[in-house]
Design a protein around this motif. Structure first.
Motif, PDB file in Angstrom:
ATOM      1  N   ALA A   1       8.346 -35.053  -2.936  1.00  0.00           N
ATOM      2  CA  ALA A   1       7.251 -36.028  -2.954  1.00  0.00           C
ATOM      3  C   ALA A   1       5.952 -35.448  -3.478  1.00  0.00           C
ATOM      4  O   ALA A   1       5.145 -36.170  -4.087  1.00  0.00           O
ATOM      5  CB  ALA A   1       7.049 -36.594  -1.555  1.00  0.00           C
ATOM      6  N   HIS A   2       5.704 -34.152  -3.264  1.00  0.00           N
ATOM      7  CA  HIS A   2       4.414 -33.587  -3.665  1.00  0.00           C
ATOM      8  C   HIS A   2       4.372 -33.228  -5.152  1.00  0.00           C
ATOM      9  O   HIS A   2       3.307 -32.916  -5.683  1.00  0.00           O
ATOM     10  CB  HIS A   2       4.101 -32.336  -2.838  1.00  0.00           C
ATOM     11  N   ALA A   3       5.519 -33.256  -5.836  1.00  0.00           N
ATOM     12  CA  ALA A   3       5.577 -32.853  -7.241  1.00  0.00           C
ATOM     13  C   ALA A   3       5.331 -34.044  -8.162  1.00  0.00           C
ATOM     14  O   ALA A   3       5.640 -35.190  -7.827  1.00  0.00           O
ATOM     15  CB  ALA A   3       6.929 -32.219  -7.553  1.00  0.00           C
ATOM     16  N   THR A   4       4.788 -33.763  -9.353  1.00  0.00           N
ATOM     17  CA  THR A   4       4.479 -34.794 -10.348  1.00  0.00           C
ATOM     18  C   THR A   4       5.666 -34.962 -11.296  1.00  0.00           C
ATOM     19  O   THR A   4       6.145 -33.977 -11.862  1.00  0.00           O
ATOM     20  CB  THR A   4       3.245 -34.377 -11.176  1.00  0.00           C
ATOM     21  N   PRO A   5       6.161 -36.180 -11.510  1.00  0.00           N
ATOM     22  CA  PRO A   5       7.266 -36.376 -12.460  1.00  0.00           C
ATOM     23  C   PRO A   5       6.839 -36.011 -13.880  1.00  0.00           C
ATOM     24  O   PRO A   5       5.648 -36.086 -14.227  1.00  0.00           O
ATOM     25  CB  PRO A   5       7.567 -37.872 -12.345  1.00  0.00           C
ATOM     26  N   PRO A   6       7.791 -35.583 -14.729  1.00  0.00           N
ATOM     27  CA  PRO A   6       7.463 -35.248 -16.115  1.00  0.00           C
ATOM     28  C   PRO A   6       6.844 -36.435 -16.842  1.00  0.00           C
ATOM     29  O   PRO A   6       7.265 -37.572 -16.668  1.00  0.00           O
ATOM     30  CB  PRO A   6       8.816 -34.873 -16.726  1.00  0.00           C
ATOM     31  N   ASP A   7       5.843 -36.147 -17.642  1.00  0.00           N
ATOM     32  CA  ASP A   7       5.164 -37.196 -18.409  1.00  0.00           C
ATOM     33  C   ASP A   7       4.621 -36.553 -19.672  1.00  0.00           C
ATOM     34  O   ASP A   7       4.942 -35.412 -20.001  1.00  0.00           O
ATOM     35  CB  ASP A   7       4.054 -37.824 -17.564  1.00  0.00           C
ATOM     36  N   GLY A   8       3.756 -37.260 -20.356  1.00  0.00           N
ATOM     37  CA  GLY A   8       3.126 -36.716 -21.551  1.00  0.00           C
ATOM     38  C   GLY A   8       4.151 -36.306 -22.582  1.00  0.00           C
ATOM     39  O   GLY A   8       5.045 -37.097 -22.940  1.00  0.00           O
ATOM     40  N   PRO A   9       4.096 -35.041 -23.075  1.00  0.00           N
ATOM     41  CA  PRO A   9       5.002 -34.626 -24.157  1.00  0.00           C
ATOM     42  C   PRO A   9       6.473 -34.571 -23.749  1.00  0.00           C
ATOM     43  O   PRO A   9       7.344 -34.480 -24.610  1.00  0.00           O
ATOM     44  CB  PRO A   9       4.487 -33.229 -24.524  1.00  0.00           C
ATOM     45  N   LEU A  10       6.769 -34.631 -22.444  1.00  0.00           N
ATOM     46  CA  LEU A  10       8.163 -34.600 -21.994  1.00  0.00           C
ATOM     47  C   LEU A  10       8.643 -35.964 -21.499  1.00  0.00           C
ATOM     48  O   LEU A  10       9.755 -36.077 -20.974  1.00  0.00           O
ATOM     49  CB  LEU A  10       8.339 -33.572 -20.865  1.00  0.00           C
ATOM     50  N   ALA A  11       7.834 -36.977 -21.690  1.00  0.00           N
ATOM     51  CA  ALA A  11       8.145 -38.299 -21.135  1.00  0.00           C
ATOM     52  C   ALA A  11       9.468 -38.850 -21.640  1.00  0.00           C
ATOM     53  O   ALA A  11      10.167 -39.567 -20.912  1.00  0.00           O
ATOM     54  CB  ALA A  11       7.010 -39.270 -21.451  1.00  0.00           C
ATOM     55  N   ASP A  12       9.845 -38.543 -22.871  1.00  0.00           N
ATOM     56  CA  ASP A  12      11.053 -39.125 -23.459  1.00  0.00           C
ATOM     57  C   ASP A  12      12.262 -38.198 -23.395  1.00  0.00           C
ATOM     58  O   ASP A  12      13.332 -38.538 -23.910  1.00  0.00           O
ATOM     59  CB  ASP A  12      10.787 -39.509 -24.923  1.00  0.00           C
ATOM     60  N   VAL A  13      12.099 -37.036 -22.779  1.00  0.00           N
ATOM     61  CA  VAL A  13      13.218 -36.095 -22.684  1.00  0.00           C
ATOM     62  C   VAL A  13      14.128 -36.524 -21.528  1.00  0.00           C
ATOM     63  O   VAL A  13      13.637 -36.842 -20.447  1.00  0.00           O
ATOM     64  CB  VAL A  13      12.704 -34.657 -22.446  1.00  0.00           C
ATOM     65  N   PRO A  14      15.447 -36.562 -21.722  1.00  0.00           N
ATOM     66  CA  PRO A  14      16.344 -36.897 -20.611  1.00  0.00           C
ATOM     67  C   PRO A  14      16.102 -35.978 -19.414  1.00  0.00           C
ATOM     68  O   PRO A  14      15.745 -34.807 -19.584  1.00  0.00           O
ATOM     69  CB  PRO A  14      17.744 -36.671 -21.211  1.00  0.00           C
ATOM     70  N   ARG A  15      16.299 -36.518 -18.243  1.00  0.00           N
ATOM     71  CA  ARG A  15      15.980 -35.740 -17.046  1.00  0.00           C
ATOM     72  C   ARG A  15      16.961 -36.043 -15.927  1.00  0.00           C
ATOM     73  O   ARG A  15      17.619 -37.075 -15.912  1.00  0.00           O
ATOM     74  CB  ARG A  15      14.564 -36.076 -16.573  1.00  0.00           C
ATOM     75  N   THR A  16      17.034 -35.112 -14.998  1.00  0.00           N
ATOM     76  CA  THR A  16      17.777 -35.337 -13.758  1.00  0.00           C
ATOM     77  C   THR A  16      17.038 -34.640 -12.627  1.00  0.00           C
ATOM     78  O   THR A  16      16.350 -33.636 -12.847  1.00  0.00           O
ATOM     79  CB  THR A  16      19.231 -34.827 -13.867  1.00  0.00           C
ATOM     80  N   ALA A  17      17.154 -35.198 -11.437  1.00  0.00           N
ATOM     81  CA  ALA A  17      16.392 -34.698 -10.301  1.00  0.00           C
ATOM     82  C   ALA A  17      16.945 -33.366  -9.806  1.00  0.00           C
ATOM     83  O   ALA A  17      18.153 -33.138  -9.781  1.00  0.00           O
ATOM     84  CB  ALA A  17      16.405 -35.724  -9.174  1.00  0.00           C
ATOM     85  N   TRP A  18      16.026 -32.510  -9.386  1.00  0.00           N
ATOM     86  CA  TRP A  18      16.366 -31.221  -8.785  1.00  0.00           C
ATOM     87  C   TRP A  18      15.459 -31.018  -7.583  1.00  0.00           C
ATOM     88  O   TRP A  18      14.236 -31.073  -7.710  1.00  0.00           O
ATOM     89  CB  TRP A  18      16.170 -30.083  -9.793  1.00  0.00           C
ATOM     90  N   ASN A  19      16.048 -30.825  -6.439  1.00  0.00           N
ATOM     91  CA  ASN A  19      15.290 -30.494  -5.241  1.00  0.00           C
ATOM     92  C   ASN A  19      15.341 -28.986  -5.051  1.00  0.00           C
ATOM     93  O   ASN A  19      16.399 -28.447  -4.706  1.00  0.00           O
ATOM     94  CB  ASN A  19      15.894 -31.211  -4.018  1.00  0.00           C
ATOM     95  N   PRO A  20      14.240 -28.253  -5.283  1.00  0.00           N
ATOM     96  CA  PRO A  20      14.253 -26.805  -5.081  1.00  0.00           C
ATOM     97  C   PRO A  20      14.523 -26.393  -3.637  1.00  0.00           C
ATOM     98  O   PRO A  20      14.687 -25.200  -3.373  1.00  0.00           O
ATOM     99  CB  PRO A  20      12.841 -26.378  -5.515  1.00  0.00           C
ATOM    100  N   GLU A  21      14.571 -27.369  -2.740  1.00  0.00           N
ATOM    101  CA  GLU A  21      14.928 -27.106  -1.349  1.00  0.00           C
ATOM    102  C   GLU A  21      16.192 -27.875  -0.964  1.00  0.00           C
ATOM    103  O   GLU A  21      16.311 -28.415   0.130  1.00  0.00           O
ATOM    104  CB  GLU A  21      13.770 -27.474  -0.422  1.00  0.00           C
ATOM    105  N   THR A  22      17.147 -27.902  -1.895  1.00  0.00           N
ATOM    106  CA  THR A  22      18.432 -28.525  -1.602  1.00  0.00           C
ATOM    107  C   THR A  22      19.028 -27.907  -0.335  1.00  0.00           C
ATOM    108  O   THR A  22      19.021 -26.685  -0.182  1.00  0.00           O
ATOM    109  CB  THR A  22      19.399 -28.324  -2.783  1.00  0.00           C
ATOM    110  N   PRO A  23      19.532 -28.716   0.592  1.00  0.00           N
ATOM    111  CA  PRO A  23      20.135 -28.152   1.805  1.00  0.00           C
ATOM    112  C   PRO A  23      21.256 -27.168   1.442  1.00  0.00           C
ATOM    113  O   PRO A  23      22.117 -27.490   0.611  1.00  0.00           O
ATOM    114  CB  PRO A  23      20.704 -29.374   2.526  1.00  0.00           C
ATOM    115  N   PRO A  24      21.251 -25.975   2.032  1.00  0.00           N
ATOM    116  CA  PRO A  24      22.279 -24.985   1.710  1.00  0.00           C
ATOM    117  C   PRO A  24      23.632 -25.315   2.340  1.00  0.00           C
ATOM    118  O   PRO A  24      24.100 -24.649   3.265  1.00  0.00           O
ATOM    119  CB  PRO A  24      21.710 -23.672   2.268  1.00  0.00           C
TER     120      PRO A  24
END
Length: 300
Positions: A259-282
């Motif tokens: 929630a605290h992170a900003t989604p990609p925008d600007g020069p990366l707005a049109d690049v395909p993306r997928t979500a990554w949680n750097p705190e994925t439950p182990p």
């Protein structure tokens, strides 16, 4: 473990912990709690980090919401009396430096008189080693797979000894290997370059150094072509502007979905993306979901 202790565990700080009975009432940092929930130990409550607010971040929730686990807010500012009223037997946190719990002051555990387990999630361990440590803790806490396939809760009353099912018979034992096979196959079909990042507002972005993140290092082992941001300060991230991120010309962006992170925008707005949680439950189940989603994105 002494003769008077029914439970003992040495955490990743090297701290030897013990209790007169197996802990049944677990309060955990949200990342650790979501992993334990997947592994068959449902906490009575979880708390957040300094990044978290008063509402549980959906990106970190995992199975905690479905299990109706209480969220206490950020660990550094939680109400100790409320925590005490939950009668925890053990607190479970993570550690990034192998010395200190990440999200909770150790003095809180001392004042409550309960053990605090801190398991490492830092880059000095492989993803497999991290998963093994959480599995060992869950087993030590009496993990019980739900007959319907969901994680079973930790009963606040003592339970008879559990004989774990053979690893090959449990869903989590097969889910992650299957996801890794799917990801390896997807990564081998093309040369898509992948950039992992965490948005820090309209002017800044944190670019992940793949070798510093156990799950990103595992992606690289599986054939995913991860981009390194290059030299500069920062052990885990290189902080730059969005133009610098665009210069790396990623074919796919792994974006920090917290929630605290900003989604990609600007020069990366049109690049395909997928979500990554750097705190994925182990847990194997959580990483299987992430790896399957990335495999699907790579094959679109």
């Amino acid at each position: 473990m002494s003769g008077t202790q029914a439970w003992g565990f040495t955490d990743d700080r090297g701290t030897e912990l013990g209790a007169a009975r197996v802990p049944r009432r677990v309060v955990a940092y949200v990342r650790a709690g979501a992993a334990l929930c997947d592994l068959g130990v449902t906490p009575v409550a979880v708390y957040g980090s300094g990044h978290d607010g008063e509402v549980l971040d959906p990106a970190k929730e995992g199975g905690l919401g479905a299990a109706a686990v209480t969220y206490l807010g950020p660990g550094r500012t939680l109400d100790e009396e409320r925590l005490r009223s939950l009668r925890p037997d053990v607190l479970v946190d993570v550690t990034y430096d192998g010395k200190s719990p990440y999200a909770l002051d150790e003095a809180v555990a001392e004042r409550l008189g309960v053990p605090l387990v801190a398991l490492s999630v830092g880059g000095e361990l492989t993803l497999g080693a991290i998963l093994d440590r959480f599995a060992a803790l869950a087993t030590g806490l009496g993990a019980r797979p739900d007959p319907g396939g969901r994680s079973g809760g930790a009963d606040p009353t003592p339970a008879p000894p559990v004989t774990p099912a053979p690893p090959a018979a449990t869903p989590s034992a097969t889910a992650l290997p299957a996801a890794e096979r799917a990801l390896r196959e997807a990564a081998g079909r093309g040369g898509v370059t992948v950039l992992a990042l965490s948005g820090a507002g309209p002017e800044q972005v944190h670019l992940a150094r793949p070798d510093a993140w156990p799950e990103l290092a595992r992606l690289a082992e599986l054939g995913v072509r991860l981009l390194d941001p290059g030299p500069g300060p920062g052990a885990n991230w290189l902080t730059a502007d969005w133009a610098r991120a665009a210069e790396l010309r990623p074919g796919l962006v792994l974006f920090d979905s917290r929630a605290h992170a900003t989604p990609p925008d600007g020069p990366l707005a049109d690049v395909p993306r997928t979500a990554w949680n750097p705190e994925t439950p182990p847990s194997p189940a959580a990483y299987a979901r992430f790896f399957h989603e990335l495999a699907r994105t790579l094959t679109r």
